[in-house]
Every structure is written in C-alpha cells, then in structure tokens.
Design a protein around this motif. Structure first.
Motif, mmCIF file in Angstrom:
data_model
loop_
_atom_site.group_PDB
_atom_site.id
_atom_site.type_symbol
_atom_site.label_atom_id
_atom_site.label_comp_id
_atom_site.label_asym_id
_atom_site.label_seq_id
_atom_site.Cartn_x
_atom_site.Cartn_y
_atom_site.Cartn_z
ATOM 1 N N ILE A 293 8.203 13.381 -5.966
ATOM 2 C CA ILE A 293 7.204 12.644 -5.205
ATOM 3 C C ILE A 293 7.217 13.114 -3.749
ATOM 4 C CG2 ILE A 293 6.568 10.346 -4.351
ATOM 5 C CD1 ILE A 293 7.656 9.206 -6.953
ATOM 6 N N ALA A 294 6.026 13.328 -3.183
ATOM 7 C CA ALA A 294 5.901 13.795 -1.799
ATOM 8 C C ALA A 294 6.469 12.757 -0.835
ATOM 9 C CB ALA A 294 4.444 14.068 -1.476
ATOM 10 N N PRO A 295 7.023 13.206 0.302
ATOM 11 C CA PRO A 295 7.631 12.270 1.257
ATOM 12 C C PRO A 295 6.689 11.158 1.712
ATOM 13 C CG PRO A 295 8.266 14.514 1.792
ATOM 14 C CD PRO A 295 7.244 14.618 0.691
ATOM 15 N N HIS A 296 5.425 11.509 2.010
ATOM 16 C CA HIS A 296 4.511 10.467 2.487
ATOM 17 C C HIS A 296 4.257 9.426 1.408
ATOM 18 C CE1 HIS A 296 1.536 12.971 0.316
ATOM 19 N NE2 HIS A 296 0.807 11.871 0.272
ATOM 20 N N ARG A 297 4.258 9.880 0.152
ATOM 21 C CA ARG A 297 4.078 8.949 -0.963
ATOM 22 C C ARG A 297 5.293 8.029 -1.111
ATOM 23 N NH1 ARG A 297 0.838 5.856 -3.943
ATOM 24 N NH2 ARG A 297 1.620 5.563 -6.053
ATOM 25 N N ALA A 298 6.473 8.592 -0.876
ATOM 26 C CA ALA A 298 7.695 7.792 -0.960
ATOM 27 C C ALA A 298 7.701 6.691 0.105
ATOM 28 C CB ALA A 298 8.918 8.687 -0.808
ATOM 29 N N TRP A 299 7.280 7.045 1.321
ATOM 30 C CA TRP A 299 7.229 6.034 2.379
ATOM 31 C C TRP A 299 6.187 4.970 2.074
ATOM 32 C CZ3 TRP A 299 10.858 5.165 5.746
ATOM 33 C CH2 TRP A 299 11.718 6.200 6.118
ATOM 34 N N LEU A 300 5.076 5.368 1.454
ATOM 35 C CA LEU A 300 4.067 4.384 1.050
ATOM 36 C C LEU A 300 4.636 3.448 0.001
ATOM 37 C CD1 LEU A 300 1.126 3.409 1.279
ATOM 38 C CD2 LEU A 300 0.538 5.045 -0.520
ATOM 39 N N MET A 301 5.386 3.991 -0.947
ATOM 40 C CA MET A 301 6.039 3.155 -1.958
ATOM 41 C C MET A 301 6.997 2.170 -1.311
ATOM 42 S SD MET A 301 6.773 6.159 -4.750
ATOM 43 C CE MET A 301 7.924 5.170 -5.709
ATOM 44 N N ALA A 302 7.751 2.640 -0.299
ATOM 45 C CA ALA A 302 8.708 1.772 0.384
ATOM 46 C C ALA A 302 8.009 0.639 1.119
ATOM 47 C CB ALA A 302 9.552 2.589 1.360
ATOM 48 N N ALA A 303 6.801 0.895 1.618
ATOM 49 C CA ALA A 303 6.035 -0.137 2.334
ATOM 50 C C ALA A 303 5.532 -1.221 1.395
ATOM 51 C CB ALA A 303 4.866 0.497 3.074
ATOM 52 N N ARG A 304 5.492 -0.912 0.077
ATOM 53 C CA ARG A 304 5.072 -1.869 -0.954
ATOM 54 C C ARG A 304 3.714 -2.494 -0.612
ATOM 55 N NH1 ARG A 304 9.947 -5.804 -2.270
ATOM 56 N NH2 ARG A 304 8.639 -6.185 -4.108
ATOM 57 N N PRO A 305 2.660 -1.670 -0.664
ATOM 58 C CA PRO A 305 1.334 -2.135 -0.230
ATOM 59 C C PRO A 305 0.813 -3.355 -0.984
ATOM 60 C CG PRO A 305 1.201 -0.008 -1.354
ATOM 61 C CD PRO A 305 2.644 -0.252 -1.070
ATOM 62 N N LYS A 306 1.283 -3.567 -2.219
ATOM 63 C CA LYS A 306 0.799 -4.728 -2.973
ATOM 64 C C LYS A 306 1.260 -6.045 -2.364
ATOM 65 C CE LYS A 306 0.287 -2.389 -7.434
ATOM 66 N NZ LYS A 306 0.722 -2.326 -8.849
ATOM 67 N N THR A 307 2.276 -5.998 -1.500
ATOM 68 C CA THR A 307 2.754 -7.228 -0.857
ATOM 69 C C THR A 307 2.079 -7.484 0.482
ATOM 70 O OG1 THR A 307 4.567 -6.149 0.356
ATOM 71 C CG2 THR A 307 5.024 -6.833 -1.910
ATOM 72 N N LEU A 308 1.307 -6.532 0.992
ATOM 73 C CA LEU A 308 0.766 -6.658 2.343
ATOM 74 C C LEU A 308 -0.291 -7.756 2.510
ATOM 75 C CD1 LEU A 308 0.644 -2.941 3.527
ATOM 76 C CD2 LEU A 308 2.475 -4.640 3.728
ATOM 77 N N PRO A 309 -1.004 -8.163 1.432
ATOM 78 C CA PRO A 309 -1.885 -9.324 1.621
ATOM 79 C C PRO A 309 -1.162 -10.548 2.150
ATOM 80 C CG PRO A 309 -2.418 -8.221 -0.447
ATOM 81 C CD PRO A 309 -1.180 -7.550 0.099
#
Length: 298
Positions: free
Chosen positions: A7-23
């Motif tokens: 997995i690309a580094p930027h994708r890994a950081w996006l996964m770490a941010a857990r976008p589904k929880t941002l709402p």
C-alpha cells in the motif's frame, strides 16, 4: 499480512486517519454553528476554525489510538476491524509518533486563533481536548482501557464540541445549547459502541477493558439501543419544552435508518458486517446532525 506492505504511503496515512469516523467531528460543529446562527451570533471565521480544529483532533486521536494500541498489544493479527497501520508495519511507530505530534500541533495552531476570539475558556477546552485524545489509549491511565472511553467521547465529541463551537461565535452559552449537544453526543458515542462490540474478544485478550468488555455483548447491544433512543427522545423533549419550533424534529426523519443498523448490532458477529454498521452509524450521526442544524436554521 505482508500484502499490506504494498500500500502506498499516502494511502496508509489515510487509513490511519480512519475517514469513516470523521463525521463524528463534523456533525457537532454543524449543530453548534446553526444554533449560533439562530441566535444571531454566527461568525464565519470561528466556525471554520472550529471545524478544522475538530477534524484535526479526531485525526490526531485516531493516530494516537493506532500508536498506543500497538505498544499495548491491542491490535493482534486476528482483529476484525480495519487494518491498523502501525501494527501491520505500514507506518513505523516513530513515523506515527511524528504524525501524531504534527496533527496535534496543527490543532494547537488553530486553537491559538480561537483563544484570541474566545479567551481562556477556549484555552482550557483546547488543552483538555488534546490531553483527552492522547489519554484515551496512552498515558499511565488510558481511559479506553478502563471503561471510560464512552463517557469521554460523549463529553468531548458531544457536549464540548457543540458548546465550544457555539461559544467561539456567541461568546456566551445558553441552556438550550447544552441540551442540543446531548443527542449529538449520544450518537457519536454509538459509533464507538459498535467499534468496541466488534473488538470485544481481542480487547479482552489484550487486557483492554472497554465498557463493552465489562458489559458483554448483551449489555453492549442494549447500550447501543439506549443511545439511539436517547438521541431521538432528547430532541423530542427540546420541542415539548418549547425550546425550539417543530423544525427541530427534522432528525426524526432519520429514524428508518436505525432499523438495519439495530438488526446488525443484534445479530452480526463477523467483522465486515460490524465495520459496515460502524460506518452506517457514523452516517446516521452526520445526517441526524445535518437535519438538526437545518431545523435550528429554519
């Protein structure tokens, strides 16, 4: 597990941010801003800064959880949730620590502007919010490991987020704002409940005593339904108490969305279904907040 290393580094950081929880970060700011607008106190700059700060605190909290859970052994290879990037080797612990510090640093910079607007109460809120985000899984007494995670999510992502957003615009606080923060906080907490229901077995083995581990599956499912029911009933109570017009009942339009979510919470045992339920609860929280905010505007 080695396949995750492609997995690309930027994708890994996006996964770490857990976008589904941002709402969970966005919804409270919308409600607080709508209330400020309803009381003729809307201020675009503080509102946008509050949104940025809330998102940064949520992302920083997710980074901190990923980092500290790795060292505590709470992310084993058989966990049912999404891939944790530190435990899987996608991001090194040192890099995650730096990332966590950068995000919290950015949140602090946003906070400086809000402190200039709102004074020392915002300083206190900002410091406590960052400390709580770190102490959820880190420090000598991690809240999430002692059954206090649900309470702190309700307080900081519900009451503090809504009331803080309102305060930096109105520079005062009204009882109706505190009341309106309650249903928002209840639904945000429900997101965490699904997460902890999914992870009961792995958390128990790791010694992570979440409230779900303490209550067991039956008690955790009951908690989920109580949180959802409480959110709708508090909105109804605000209207019955004459604190808002019938428009504040708009969140009740989301009630049908709770049916499949509740069914999954009652019956699902597999990770993918519970992950989808977590994402669905986050969407419910955001839509509920959107309609609640619209109700105050109308």
């Amino acid at each position: 597990m080695n396949t995750t290393r492609t997995i690309a580094p930027h994708r890994a950081w996006l996964m770490a941010a857990r976008p589904k929880t941002l709402p969970a970060a966005v919804g409270p700011v919308l409600v607080g801003t709508a209330l400020a607008h309803a009381h003729d106190a809307f201020a675009a700059g503080p509102a946008l800064a509050a949104a940025a700060g809330a998102l940064l605190l949520q992302i920083g909290s997710n980074f901190a959880n990923d980092y500290f859970d790795f060292f505590k052994g709470a992310d084993p290879g058989d966990r049912l949730g999404p891939v944790r990037v530190t435990a899987s080797g996608l991001i090194t612990p040192a890099a995650m620590r730096v990332g966590m510090m950068v995000v919290f640093g950015l949140a602090a910079l946003v906070g400086l502007y809000l402190i200039a607007v709102g004074g020392w109460p915002i300083l206190a809120i900002g410091v406590l919010s960052i400390l709580a985000a770190i102490a959820y899984t880190g420090g000598p007494f991690p809240f999430g490991y002692h059954g206090l995670g649900d309470l702190f999510v309700f307080l900081f992502f519900g009451l503090v987020a809504v009331c803080g957003t309102y305060y930096v615009q109105a520079l005062t606080l009204r009882p109706v704002v505190v009341a309106a923060a309650v249903p928002v906080g209840l639904l945000v907490t429900a997101i965490l409940v699904v997460n902890n229901l999914r992870d009961i077995e792995t958390d128990r083995r790791a010694g992570k005593r979440t409230l779900a581990v303490m209550l067991g599956r039956r008690g955790t499912r009951a908690e989920y339904f109580l949180l959802l029911a409480g959110a709708y009933l508090v909105v109804l109570g605000i209207w019955l108490a004459g604190q808002g017009s019938a428009w504040v009942l708009l969140p009740w339009l989301t009630l049908p969305l709770t049916m499949p979510l509740g069914r999954n919470v009652l019956t699902a045992q597999d990770g993918p279904t519970l992950n989808a339920t977590l994402a669905g609860t986050a969407r419910l929280s955001l839509l509920f907040s959107l309609l609640f905010a619209l109700g105050w505007l109308l």
